[in-house]
Design a protein around this motif. Structure first.
Motif, PDB file in Angstrom:
ATOM      1  N   GLN A  37       0.831  -1.205   0.000  1.00 54.69           N
ATOM      2  CA  GLN A  37       0.000   0.000   0.000  1.00 54.69           C
ATOM      3  C   GLN A  37       0.869   1.261   0.000  1.00 54.69           C
ATOM      4  O   GLN A  37       0.463   2.316   0.471  1.00 54.69           O
ATOM      5  N   GLY A  38       2.069   1.143  -0.571  1.00 53.76           N
ATOM      6  CA  GLY A  38       2.981   2.291  -0.626  1.00 53.76           C
ATOM      7  C   GLY A  38       3.603   2.629   0.714  1.00 53.76           C
ATOM      8  O   GLY A  38       3.935   3.773   0.977  1.00 53.76           O
ATOM      9  N   TRP A  39       3.741   1.618   1.599  1.00 54.68           N
ATOM     10  CA  TRP A  39       4.285   1.780   2.952  1.00 54.68           C
ATOM     11  C   TRP A  39       3.338   2.556   3.855  1.00 54.68           C
ATOM     12  O   TRP A  39       3.750   3.306   4.746  1.00 54.68           O
ATOM     13  N   ASN A  40       2.043   2.368   3.657  1.00 59.43           N
ATOM     14  CA  ASN A  40       1.055   3.064   4.472  1.00 59.43           C
ATOM     15  C   ASN A  40       0.988   2.467   5.876  1.00 59.43           C
ATOM     16  O   ASN A  40       1.474   1.364   6.132  1.00 59.43           O
ATOM     17  N   LEU A  41       0.358   3.210   6.765  1.00 67.98           N
ATOM     18  CA  LEU A  41       0.186   2.784   8.151  1.00 67.98           C
ATOM     19  C   LEU A  41      -1.244   2.271   8.319  1.00 67.98           C
ATOM     20  O   LEU A  41      -2.202   3.000   8.046  1.00 67.98           O
ATOM     21  N   ASP A  42      -1.388   1.033   8.785  1.00 67.04           N
ATOM     22  CA  ASP A  42      -2.694   0.389   8.930  1.00 67.04           C
ATOM     23  C   ASP A  42      -3.018   0.241  10.415  1.00 67.04           C
ATOM     24  O   ASP A  42      -2.248  -0.355  11.177  1.00 67.04           O
ATOM     25  N   VAL A  43      -4.162   0.774  10.837  1.00 67.28           N
ATOM     26  CA  VAL A  43      -4.528   0.732  12.250  1.00 67.28           C
ATOM     27  C   VAL A  43      -4.742  -0.700  12.741  1.00 67.28           C
ATOM     28  O   VAL A  43      -4.535  -0.994  13.925  1.00 67.28           O
ATOM     29  N   ASP A 101      -6.701  11.641   6.522  1.00 69.72           N
ATOM     30  CA  ASP A 101      -7.598  10.626   7.079  1.00 69.72           C
ATOM     31  C   ASP A 101      -6.825   9.618   7.915  1.00 69.72           C
ATOM     32  O   ASP A 101      -7.284   9.201   8.987  1.00 69.72           O
ATOM     33  N   CYS A 102      -5.658   9.217   7.411  1.00 67.91           N
ATOM     34  CA  CYS A 102      -4.842   8.252   8.155  1.00 67.91           C
ATOM     35  C   CYS A 102      -4.376   8.855   9.472  1.00 67.91           C
ATOM     36  O   CYS A 102      -4.394   8.182  10.509  1.00 67.91           O
ATOM     37  N   ILE A 103      -3.970  10.115   9.457  1.00 70.63           N
ATOM     38  CA  ILE A 103      -3.521  10.769  10.688  1.00 70.63           C
ATOM     39  C   ILE A 103      -4.658  10.827  11.712  1.00 70.63           C
ATOM     40  O   ILE A 103      -4.458  10.560  12.904  1.00 70.63           O
ATOM     41  N   GLU A 104      -5.868  11.153  11.262  1.00 71.61           N
ATOM     42  CA  GLU A 104      -7.023  11.144  12.171  1.00 71.61           C
ATOM     43  C   GLU A 104      -7.224   9.778  12.804  1.00 71.61           C
ATOM     44  O   GLU A 104      -7.480   9.660  14.005  1.00 71.61           O
ATOM     45  N   THR A 105      -7.114   8.731  11.988  1.00 70.39           N
ATOM     46  CA  THR A 105      -7.304   7.370  12.480  1.00 70.39           C
ATOM     47  C   THR A 105      -6.252   7.028  13.538  1.00 70.39           C
ATOM     48  O   THR A 105      -6.564   6.415  14.569  1.00 70.39           O
ATOM     49  N   VAL A 106      -5.016   7.432  13.298  1.00 74.45           N
ATOM     50  CA  VAL A 106      -3.936   7.168  14.257  1.00 74.45           C
ATOM     51  C   VAL A 106      -4.182   7.923  15.558  1.00 74.45           C
ATOM     52  O   VAL A 106      -3.993   7.375  16.654  1.00 74.45           O
ATOM     53  N   ILE A 107      -4.627   9.155  15.465  1.00 74.33           N
ATOM     54  CA  ILE A 107      -4.899   9.942  16.680  1.00 74.33           C
ATOM     55  C   ILE A 107      -6.024   9.297  17.488  1.00 74.33           C
ATOM     56  O   ILE A 107      -5.940   9.190  18.720  1.00 74.33           O
ATOM     57  N   PHE A 138       0.736   8.010  24.514  1.00 77.25           N
ATOM     58  CA  PHE A 138       1.433   9.260  24.228  1.00 77.25           C
ATOM     59  C   PHE A 138       1.853   9.227  22.753  1.00 77.25           C
ATOM     60  O   PHE A 138       2.295   8.195  22.246  1.00 77.25           O
ATOM     61  N   LEU A 139       1.738  10.352  22.032  1.00 73.82           N
ATOM     62  CA  LEU A 139       2.102  10.398  20.612  1.00 73.82           C
ATOM     63  C   LEU A 139       3.434  11.124  20.426  1.00 73.82           C
ATOM     64  O   LEU A 139       3.603  12.265  20.868  1.00 73.82           O
ATOM     65  N   LEU A 140       4.380  10.452  19.760  1.00 73.93           N
ATOM     66  CA  LEU A 140       5.652  11.047  19.388  1.00 73.93           C
ATOM     67  C   LEU A 140       5.761  10.976  17.866  1.00 73.93           C
ATOM     68  O   LEU A 140       5.692   9.891  17.284  1.00 73.93           O
ATOM     69  N   VAL A 141       5.899  12.133  17.214  1.00 72.94           N
ATOM     70  CA  VAL A 141       5.894  12.182  15.754  1.00 72.94           C
ATOM     71  C   VAL A 141       7.163  12.852  15.243  1.00 72.94           C
ATOM     72  O   VAL A 141       7.450  14.002  15.594  1.00 72.94           O
ATOM     73  N   ASP A 142       7.914  12.121  14.434  1.00 76.08           N
ATOM     74  CA  ASP A 142       9.091  12.670  13.770  1.00 76.08           C
ATOM     75  C   ASP A 142       8.659  13.213  12.414  1.00 76.08           C
ATOM     76  O   ASP A 142       8.300  12.459  11.519  1.00 76.08           O
ATOM     77  N   GLU A 143       8.683  14.539  12.263  1.00 81.49           N
ATOM     78  CA  GLU A 143       8.238  15.197  11.036  1.00 81.49           C
ATOM     79  C   GLU A 143       9.407  15.890  10.324  1.00 81.49           C
ATOM     80  O   GLU A 143       9.267  16.946   9.716  1.00 81.49           O
ATOM     81  N   ALA A 144      10.584  15.250  10.392  1.00 81.13           N
ATOM     82  CA  ALA A 144      11.807  15.862   9.867  1.00 81.13           C
ATOM     83  C   ALA A 144      11.725  16.193   8.392  1.00 81.13           C
ATOM     84  O   ALA A 144      12.323  17.166   7.928  1.00 81.13           O
ATOM     85  N   VAL A 167      -3.904  18.511  12.603  1.00 80.68           N
ATOM     86  CA  VAL A 167      -5.035  17.587  12.534  1.00 80.68           C
ATOM     87  C   VAL A 167      -5.646  17.392  13.917  1.00 80.68           C
ATOM     88  O   VAL A 167      -6.881  17.362  14.078  1.00 80.68           O
ATOM     89  N   LEU A 168      -4.797  17.282  14.937  1.00 78.15           N
ATOM     90  CA  LEU A 168      -5.270  17.115  16.313  1.00 78.15           C
ATOM     91  C   LEU A 168      -6.220  18.243  16.702  1.00 78.15           C
ATOM     92  O   LEU A 168      -7.317  17.997  17.243  1.00 78.15           O
TER      93      LEU A 168
END
Length: 484
Positions: A200-206, A241-247, A256-262, A280-281
């Motif tokens: 899926q293009g290295w997507n994140l699946d909940v 949409d994926c970010i909302e699902t992760v949150i 706790f959420l830690l996000v590397d947005e380098a 998004v949060l």
């Protein structure tokens, strides 16, 4: 010198014949072989190539020119006699004076507050508010740090409780830089791996997040979820949409959420759009924006700034409990302040020349040139790797790396076993020995069982990258034929 070379050969042999190779040892084995080949070349051994570190994510080491405005500001701040230089633009001198006015003793040789200069914190806060469509950023929640690794060390010391009976678990994506797992291990925590979906293009699946979390509870106490967006080394940019699902997932599970947005400033895919987790949060409303604990990071090492050696990183915290933030402040103060040269680079990244400024047109020309090159390199890499049977490259929408999947024939896997090597290490060693191109096996970053990859940088000038891709694809065809 002969003794040193013999020692290197002995070390290389020990590593390559060790059936329990750790990730760091895999990289060390390649670097030792690289050093050995370079020594042979220096001694006059004839080879049809020179060794090139194709794994590098260091922009300027790979030929990217520094941003003129940034270097001019640094130069004036460092050598103040340049204020009288008539060739320097007035906005350069104005910025340098503003920075020096906010330094103790009007010198960048002084300390700053441990969290950084208020002047730079304020400019970063304004940058974030503009990036996030007006969502307020508090300068007091912004920390200027000495690189991502230093930031992670502090965050994990804050999160990981070594007094409890069970280990604190931290969820991290696979593949990813080994830096995350190493920092967690050094802090005494437990690594919880969740796999990104390559098809899926290295997507994140909940669903994968839920699986990893459920299984981890048998051996640790999960406390935090790490997300890398845009992804590295995968190059994926998460959708809103994926970010909302992760949150929502993190909120439901109390994580706790830690996000590397380098890599937020390094987008190449058509239509790629970066959404910060913080934006998004807050757009999800008070149910999340007033309760979710979030730390986000971004760095000046990547994108058009590309100042890896400056070691500058921004840490932005949201909704930390006051006692937790007090503890964070104590931890952060132990490391003293981020170097002022890094703080200056962060300031220029957050507050570049604006329309009407003397430096604006040159700055934009340099920035666009770098972005055009990276977009061209990403598309070229995808096209060439996907044209070869047995190689598959997912879209590179961001970042400075590609992580192609390679099919390794059964005979090559057997040969690797005989040498007590991982199959992708065997492949990368052969590539290095036959072409001089150094790439890093996928095993170092994590990959699903039965799949093989390597990480390669795409920062080189386009003609050089094109020649390298041609050589690597030719090698793959030869390797496949040899072991078929």
């Amino acid at each position: 010198m002969n003794t040193l070379r013999a020692s290197a050969r002995s070390q290389l042999r020990r590593l390559c014949l060790n059936p329990g190779l750790e990730m760091a040892d895999i990289t060390e084995a390649l670097l030792l072989r690289e050093a050995e080949i370079n020594n042979e070349l220096e001694q006059g051994v004839k080879k049809p190539f020179s060794v090139i570190a194709r794994h590098s994510g260091d922009a300027q080491a790979m030929g990217q020119k520094p941003i003129t405005f940034l270097r001019q500001v640094l130069a004036v701040c460092t050598f103040t006699k340049l204020f009288t230089d008539q060739t320097l633009p007035q906005d350069v001198k104005r910025r340098a004076q503003e920075i020096l006015d906010n330094c103790e003793g009007k010198s960048i040789g002084s300390y700053t507050r441990s969290a950084g200069m208020s002047y730079v914190q304020n400019n970063v806060a304004k940058y974030m508010e503009k990036r996030d469509g007006g969502i307020v950023a508090d300068p007091n929640d912004i920390y200027l740090m000495s690189g991502t690794s230093n930031s992670l060390e502090i965050i994990f010391k804050m999160l990981i409780d070594n007094r409890s009976q069970g280990k604190t678990g931290i969820m991290i994506p696979i593949p990813n830089s080994p830096l995350l797992s190493e920092c967690i291990a050094l802090s005494g925590g437990a690594v919880i791996q969740y796999s990104l979906e390559e098809e899926q293009g290295w997507n994140l699946d909940v669903l994968e997040l839920r699986r990893a979390l459920r299984e981890s509870r048998t051996h640790c106490s999960p406390k935090a979820l790490c997300v890398v967006n845009p992804g590295s080394p995968t190059g994926l940019v998460l959708s809103r949409d994926c970010i909302e699902t992760v949150i929502r997932f993190a909120a439901e599970e109390g994580l706790f959420l830690l996000v590397d947005e380098a890599y937020q400033g390094s987008l190449h895919g058509e239509g790629s759009q970066f959404h910060s987790f913080k934006k998004v949060l807050f757009e999800m409303g008070p149910k999340y924006s007033s309760t979710m604990e979030l730390v986000s990071l971004f760095s000046i090492s990547k994108g058009h700034i590309g100042e890896s050696g400056a070691r500058g990183c921004v840490m932005d915290v949201t909704n930390l409990d006051s006692s937790v933030q007090d503890y964070l402040n104590k931890l952060e103060s132990i490391f003293s302040c981020c170097p002022l040269t890094a703080q200056i680079a962060i300031d220029v990244a957050a507050n570049p020349p604006q329309p009407g400024d003397p430096s604006y047109h040159l700055f934009m020309d340099e920035k666009r040139s770098i972005q055009r090159k990276m977009t061209a390199n990403a598309h070229l890499t995808e096209e060439m790797f996907n044209s070869v049977p047995g190689m598959c490259c997912q879209p590179i929408s961001s970042g400075v790396y590609t992580f192609p999947r390679i099919e390794i024939p059964a005979k090559a896997i057997e040969e690797a076993k005989l040498r007590h090597q991982e199959p992708d290490l065997f492949y990368c060693l052969k590539l290095l020995e036959e072409t001089g191109h150094l790439v890093i096996p996928g095993k170092v970053f994590g990959q699903r069982n039965g799949t093989y990859h390597f990480r390669m940088g795409i920062l080189a000038p386009t003609p050089s990258l094109k020649a390298a891709l041609k050589t690597i694809t030719q090698f793959h065809r030869k390797f496949t034929a040899e072991f078929s």
